[in-house]
Design a protein around this motif. Structure first.
Motif, mmCIF file in Angstrom:
data_model
loop_
_atom_site.group_PDB
_atom_site.id
_atom_site.type_symbol
_atom_site.label_atom_id
_atom_site.label_comp_id
_atom_site.label_asym_id
_atom_site.label_seq_id
_atom_site.Cartn_x
_atom_site.Cartn_y
_atom_site.Cartn_z
ATOM 1 N N VAL A 299 0.742 -1.045 0.020
ATOM 2 C CA VAL A 299 0.013 -0.086 -0.088
ATOM 3 C C VAL A 299 0.721 1.301 0.071
ATOM 4 O O VAL A 299 1.846 1.195 0.807
ATOM 5 C CB VAL A 299 -1.169 -0.041 1.308
ATOM 6 N N LEU A 300 0.690 1.847 -1.103
ATOM 7 C CA LEU A 300 1.379 3.353 -1.047
ATOM 8 C C LEU A 300 0.768 4.477 -0.408
ATOM 9 O O LEU A 300 -0.261 4.967 -0.832
ATOM 10 C CB LEU A 300 1.837 3.546 -2.411
ATOM 11 N N GLY A 301 1.251 5.150 0.455
ATOM 12 C CA GLY A 301 0.641 6.238 1.276
ATOM 13 C C GLY A 301 0.796 5.975 2.673
ATOM 14 O O GLY A 301 1.065 4.951 3.154
ATOM 15 N N GLY A 302 0.396 6.937 3.526
ATOM 16 C CA GLY A 302 0.661 7.192 5.051
ATOM 17 C C GLY A 302 -0.606 7.687 5.483
ATOM 18 O O GLY A 302 -0.313 7.880 7.010
ATOM 19 N N ARG B 248 6.709 8.018 1.947
ATOM 20 C CA ARG B 248 7.953 8.284 1.356
ATOM 21 C C ARG B 248 8.617 9.126 2.398
ATOM 22 O O ARG B 248 9.807 9.367 2.150
ATOM 23 C CB ARG B 248 7.547 9.212 0.129
ATOM 24 N N ARG B 249 8.137 9.307 3.582
ATOM 25 C CA ARG B 249 9.014 10.029 4.711
ATOM 26 C C ARG B 249 9.144 9.266 5.794
ATOM 27 O O ARG B 249 8.901 8.101 5.727
ATOM 28 C CB ARG B 249 8.102 11.330 4.730
ATOM 29 N N THR B 250 9.123 10.024 7.103
ATOM 30 C CA THR B 250 9.450 9.194 8.403
ATOM 31 C C THR B 250 8.434 8.843 8.938
ATOM 32 O O THR B 250 7.184 9.420 8.525
ATOM 33 C CB THR B 250 10.413 9.889 8.879
ATOM 34 N N GLU B 251 8.210 8.217 9.800
ATOM 35 C CA GLU B 251 7.053 7.625 10.561
ATOM 36 C C GLU B 251 6.242 9.083 11.349
ATOM 37 O O GLU B 251 5.273 9.164 11.319
ATOM 38 C CB GLU B 251 7.408 6.701 11.707
ATOM 39 N N VAL C 149 7.571 0.624 6.159
ATOM 40 C CA VAL C 149 8.806 0.828 5.359
ATOM 41 C C VAL C 149 8.680 2.415 5.121
ATOM 42 O O VAL C 149 7.721 2.652 4.337
ATOM 43 C CB VAL C 149 8.815 -0.032 4.060
ATOM 44 N N PHE C 150 9.751 2.878 5.520
ATOM 45 C CA PHE C 150 9.750 4.636 5.395
ATOM 46 C C PHE C 150 10.814 5.017 4.244
ATOM 47 O O PHE C 150 11.666 4.241 4.253
ATOM 48 C CB PHE C 150 9.799 5.139 6.676
ATOM 49 N N ASN D 135 12.914 5.186 -5.065
ATOM 50 C CA ASN D 135 13.995 5.811 -4.807
ATOM 51 C C ASN D 135 14.251 6.258 -3.394
ATOM 52 O O ASN D 135 13.017 6.438 -2.680
ATOM 53 C CB ASN D 135 14.084 7.443 -5.424
ATOM 54 N N SER D 136 15.145 5.870 -2.751
ATOM 55 C CA SER D 136 15.462 6.013 -1.382
ATOM 56 C C SER D 136 15.467 7.729 -0.934
ATOM 57 O O SER D 136 16.316 8.292 -1.618
ATOM 58 C CB SER D 136 16.501 5.395 -0.640
ATOM 59 N N THR D 137 14.461 8.168 0.042
ATOM 60 C CA THR D 137 14.668 9.616 0.438
ATOM 61 C C THR D 137 15.425 9.551 1.585
ATOM 62 O O THR D 137 15.462 10.679 2.315
ATOM 63 C CB THR D 137 13.265 10.143 0.508
ATOM 64 N N GLU D 138 15.784 8.554 2.162
ATOM 65 C CA GLU D 138 16.695 8.583 3.570
ATOM 66 C C GLU D 138 18.000 9.300 3.521
ATOM 67 O O GLU D 138 18.907 8.926 2.685
ATOM 68 C CB GLU D 138 17.034 7.090 3.462
ATOM 69 N N SER D 139 18.103 10.356 4.186
ATOM 70 C CA SER D 139 19.093 11.202 4.245
ATOM 71 C C SER D 139 20.108 10.539 5.487
ATOM 72 O O SER D 139 21.287 10.866 5.321
ATOM 73 C CB SER D 139 18.837 12.846 4.412
ATOM 74 N N THR D 140 19.756 9.950 6.414
ATOM 75 C CA THR D 140 20.373 9.542 7.635
ATOM 76 C C THR D 140 21.373 8.461 7.066
ATOM 77 O O THR D 140 22.600 8.256 7.512
ATOM 78 C CB THR D 140 19.878 8.887 8.690
ATOM 79 N N THR D 141 21.263 7.490 6.099
ATOM 80 C CA THR D 141 22.078 6.593 5.661
ATOM 81 C C THR D 141 23.082 7.028 4.873
ATOM 82 O O THR D 141 24.041 6.278 4.606
ATOM 83 C CB THR D 141 21.249 5.393 4.887
#
Ligand SMILES: Cc1cc2nc3c(=O)[nH]c(=O)nc-3n(C[C@H](O)[C@H](O)[C@H](O)COP(=O)(O)OP(=O)(O)OC[C@H]3O[C@@H](n4cnc5c(N)ncnc54)[C@H](O)[C@@H]3O)c2cc1C
Ligand code: SF4
Length: 474
Positions: free
Chosen positions: A301-304, A328-331, A352-353, A373-379
Motif C-alpha cells: 500500500v502506497l501512502g501513509g 515516502r517520509r519518516t514515521e 517501510v519508510f 527511490n530512497s529519500t533517506e538522508s541519514t544513511t
C-alpha cells in the motif's frame, strides 16, 4: 497511581482522581480475531470504568480540549455528568454540539485533537475523551433516546441537502432542530458518505450508521437515497423547489501521481478497494465497485494517511500473505492517527519508510513489484534505487476535488484546484463562510476544505445550517 492489589474507591467529587486512577483505554479484542474479522476492535466499556475515567477530568477553568475540538464540544461538562452516573444528561448535552458523537468517538484522531490538548496529557495520561463520548452516545442510541423538539415551531421552510456524509448530516440535524425541513439526497443506497462507503467496519460498524439514520429520520430528516443529483434529479430543480440548497458532496478524485505502470492488472485505487469490500460485506448492488480478494497475495500500500491504514488493515483481514505500507517520509511525518498506525502494526502490517515510488513493475501486464527511490538522508544514500515485490499495489495518495459538471452551467464558483469557493466570513474566528457565490446555495466539508476529517466536515455542515437559518430569517 493505582495498583491492582488496592482497588481504588472512586469519589466523583475528588479532584485528585487523576492521581489515583490511571488513564485506561477500552480493552482491545484478541489479536487472532482482529486479524480475520471486520468487526470493531474495542470491547465495550463498563459503567464503573466509564465513571472513573470521566472522573479523572480536572475541570480546567480554560478547557483546552474544548477549544481544540472543531465542534467545541462541552467536554468537561459531559465528563462531569458521566462521572456522576447521569449518562442521559451527558448524552443530551453532547448532542447540542455534535450530531454524530458515537461516530466521532470512534474515528476522530483524538491524539491530535481533544486528547492531545487535555491538561493531563503532560505525563498523567489524557482523559479518554473519545471512548467516553462513544460509550455515552452508544447507550443513548441503544435506549432509543431522542431530543424533545416538541416546543420548536415548524417554519414551513425546506432545504435540499446534496450528500449524506458528515457535512450533510451535520447541516440537516441542526436545521431540523430549528423547525426547518431537511431533505437529503445521496447517490448511494445508505447514508454516511465515507463513513459507510470508505471507513471499514473494524473502525466503524455499519449498524451504528443505521441506528443514527433511525434517529435522524425520527427527528424529521428525510432521505432520498439512490438519487444522483445531475442525472436522477437536476440541481436546477432543487434550487427552484427548495428555499435553500446545501452542497456536501465530498472529494472523490484520487491522487495517483504520474507513476509509470499504474494501469497494470493488480493496481487498485484505495477507495475502490475499500468500497468493493463494503459492498461485498453489506450485499449492496453497486456495480462500479468490484470485490478485490487479496488472500495469499503480497500487498503493497502506497501512502501513509488514514486511507492507507484502512487498506493495510483490510488486506490483513483478507489473509494476504504479506502487507507492507510504504511511505515516502519518516514515521513522524505520517498524517494519520498514531493509534491507527499502532493498531495496524499489532495486526501484522510491516511499515517501510523513506521510499518514494518511481514505477510499478509488471510481468505480462500483471503487477510484480514497485521500484522506489530512497529519500533517506541519514544513511547517506538518498536516491538509491530499491525494489519490493508485490502481487497487488494499492494507491492511497489521497483525494482531490471532484466538482460536478453542473457547477459550471449553474455558475457555482470553484478555486483553481476545483474546491468550491465560499465567501469570506464576517466572523473573526472563521476564515470563510459556507455561503457560495450563489445566493441561497451553501457548501461545506471536504468539497470546500479539501479531504480532511469527519469532525471538521460536521462543523462546516453545522456552520452552514446557522448561515442558512440567517438567510431564511427564521
Ligand atoms: C478511507 C477513508 C478513511 C477515513 N478515515 C477517517 C478517520 O478515521 N477519521 C476521520 O476523521 N476522517 C477520516 N476520513 C475522512 C472523512 O471520512 C471525510 O473527511 C468526511 O467523510 C468528509 O465528509 P463530507 O460530508 O464532506 O463528504 P463525504 O463523506 O465524502 O460524503 C459526500 C456524499 O455526497 C454524495 N454525493 C456526491 N455527489 C453527489 C451527487 N451528485 N448526487 C448525490 N450524492 C452525491 C456521496 O455519495 C457521499 O455520500 C477518511 C476518509 C477515507 C477516504
Ligand atoms: S468530536 Fe472528536 S475532537 Fe471533539 S471531543 Fe469528540 S473525539 Fe474529541
Amino acid at each position: 497511581m493505582s495498583s491492582e492489589s488496592e482497588p481504588v474507591r472512586f469519589d466523583p467529587k475528588d479532584v485528585l482522581t487523576f492521581l489515583k486512577i490511571d488513564r485506561q483505554q477500552a480493552a482491545k479484542k484478541i489479536l487472532t480475531d482482529r486479524q480475520i474479522k471486520f468487526t470493531e476492535i474495542y470491547e465495550k466499556v463498563g459503567d464503573e470504568n466509564l465513571q472513573q475515567q470521566a472522573g479523572r477530568c480536572l475541570d480546567c477553568g480554560n478547557p483546552y480540549c474544548e477549544w481544540k475540538c472543531p465542534l467545541h464540544n462541552y467536554i468537561p461538562n459531559w465528563l462531569e455528568l458521566s462521572a456522576n452516573d447521569r449518562f442521559e444528561d451527558a448524552a443530551t448535552l453532547m448532542h447540542q454540539t455534535n450530531p454524530l458523537p458515537e461516530i466521532c468517538g470512534r474515528v476522530c484522531p483524538q491524539d491530535r485533537l481533544c486528547e492531545q490538548a487535555c491538561t493531563l496529557n503532560t505525563g498523567f495520561g489524557a482523559v479518554t475523551i473519545g471512548a467516553i463520548e462513544k460509550s455515552i452516545a452508544d447507550r443513548s442510541l441503544e435506549n432509543g433516546w431522542r431530543p424533545d423538539l416538541s416546543a420548536i415551531p415548524e417554519t414551513g421552510k425546506r432545504v435540499a441537502i446534496i450528500g449524506a456524509g458528515p457535512a450533510g448530516l451535520g447541516c440537516a440535524e441542526l436545521l431540523c432542530r430549528n423547525g426547518v425541513k431537511a431533505v437529503v439526497f445521496d447517490q448511494y443506497p445508505q447514508i454516511g458518505g465515507l463513513l459507510t462507503f470508505g471507513i471499514p467496519g473494524f473502525k466503524l460498524e455499519k449498524e451504528i450508521i443505521q441506528k443514527r439514520r433511525d434517529f435522524l429520520e425520527d427527528i424529521g430528516v428525510e432521505f432520498k437515497l439512490n438519487t444522483h443529483v445531475g442525472s436522477d434529479v437536476s440541481f436546477e430543480d432543487l434550487e427552484e423547489k427548495y428555499d435553500a440548497v446545501f452542497l456536501g458532496m465530498g472529494t472523490y478524485n484520487s491522487v495517483e501521481g504520474e507513476l509509470a505502470g499504474r494501469d497494470n492488472q493488480g493496481v487498485i485505487k484505495a477507495l475502490d478497494y475499500l468500497i468493493g469490500n463494503i459492498n461485498q460485506q453489506q450485499s449492496y448492488a453497486m456495480k462500479n465497485y468490484p470485490y478485490y480478494d487479496l488472500q495469499h497475495k503480497r500487498v503493497i500500500v502506497l501512502g501513509g494517511g488514514d486511507t492507507a491504514m484502512d487498506c493495510v488493515r483490510s488486506a490483513i483481514r483478507q489473509q494476504a500473505e504479506t502487507v507492507r505500507c510504504v511511505y515516502r517520509r519518516t514515521e513522524i511525518d505520517m498524517p494519520g492517527s498514531r493509534q491507527e498506525v499502532q493498531n495496524a502494526r499489532e495486526e501484522g502490517v510491516e511499515f517501510v519508510f523513506n521510499l518514494q515510488p518511481t514505477a510499478i513493475l509488471s510481468e505480462n501486464g500483471k503487477v510484480s513489484g514497485v521500484e522506489f527511490n530512497s529519500t533517506e538522508s541519514t544513511t547517506g544514500e538518498p536516491g538509491k534505487t530499491v525494489f519490493l515485490q508485490a502481487d497487488a499495489v494499492i494507491i492511497a495518495f489521497g483525494f482531490k476535488a471532484s466538482p460536478a459538471d453542473w457547477f459550471q452551467s449553474n455558475n457555482i464558483s470553484t478555486l483553481d484546484n476545483g474546491l468550491v469557493q465560499t465567501r469570506p466570513s464576517t466572523q473573526p474566528h472563521l476564515p470563510y463562510s459556507q455561503q457560495t457565490n450563489i445566493s441561497g446555495v451553501f457548501a461545506g466539508g471536504d468539497m470546500v476544505r479539501g479531504a480532511d476529517l469527519v469532525v471538521t466536515a460536521i462543523a462546516e455542515g453545522r456552520e452552514a445550517a446557522r448561515e442558512i437559518l440567517d438567510y431564511l430569517q427564521v
